[in-house]
Design an enzyme around this catalytic site. Sequence first.
Site: not given
Ligand SMILES: [Zn+2]
Length: 381
Positions: A305, A95, A307, A310, A267, A336
Amino acid sequence: MSSPVSFELLAQDPASRARRGRLHTPHGTVQTPMFMVVGTQGTVKGLAPDDLRAIRTQVVLGNTYHLMLRPGGARVRELGGLHRFMAWDGPILTDSGGFQVFSLGDLREITEQAVIFRSHHDGSRHLMSPEVSMQVQADLGSDIVMAFDECVRLPATGPEVQAACERTTRWLDRCVASYRGPGSIFGIVQGGLDRELRAAHAAQITARPLAGYAIGGLSVGEGKDDMHDICAFTAALLPHDRPRYLMGVGTPDDLVRGVSAGVDMFDCVMPTRNARNGTLFTRAGRLSIKNARYATDPGPLDPACACYTCRTFSRAYLRHLYHAEELLVHRLLSIHNVAYFLDLMTRVRDALEAGTFTDVLQETLTAYPPREAGVRGVSSV
Ligand SMILES: [Zn+2]
């Protein structure tokens, strides 16, 4: 002369303005459309680089305003640049600091030459200008360097917005003239919610040959439909062969709508900020882990999910950690939420290749009926 950052347009969706592309940077090639993860102070809050890699983060954002105040651009350069400092070897976008210094209200004074501002830490006086922003971003070793622009707060009046656009163009020329670093500069189109000003400013900014173009000045408090109207209008004015970046946006529905308008890069602080508030993004919509109904729920946060959070923990355990104010909960929920945003964009890219983007668009708009626009903050991520 080839630019350190270059874009390859791979395919155009026949049913919308969505595009599938690749962005080449000094720290690797990334796939677009993409969501970039905000790491304001040289860290994505709560997540280590190993966590970011495990969820296939492509680009991390750093913030010039925050890093110039602490620990300072020169110090980061002495320590090997921001990539080494934060141990992230993938691409970094920084930025310009413009959004933050203009958010400081009565803590700052604007002239054509520079913005003089007081640090939000200790009140000490600092100067930010196109040249300073470019110096700090070069010191950080950023791959994608954002031009220093004047971002007006809405609702601003026509002449005020126009003056900010014109100054942004003059400042862009000063950025280009002074930048000596390893990355490439992206220009920023301003113009508030005024189509004429947006069109005039897009013409000025795109007359400068740059590696990419951003749509700035949105997600600053306007309504969602206004934001998407202006985003789509502006995106259509940007060159086809350059990446388009919608700054500071947004929610899952904002992302898919932005993609359908032809935006390649996004973003937002939302996944990490909401994780810390216990609000999770899932394929089925938002979920508040604080809710009593999860106290005995042995299932994962999001069954769709993959991840670490999860795969490993139950909703009941995460709710317990949240209420016990355990530090681990920030990391697990942030993993997550960021994974959800990154996976959404992976599904978008796969769908663009398969010709099924409309399905992902509809599925996401169903799970996330449009609500409030995402709003960026000065120091909160
Ligand atoms: Zn997840």
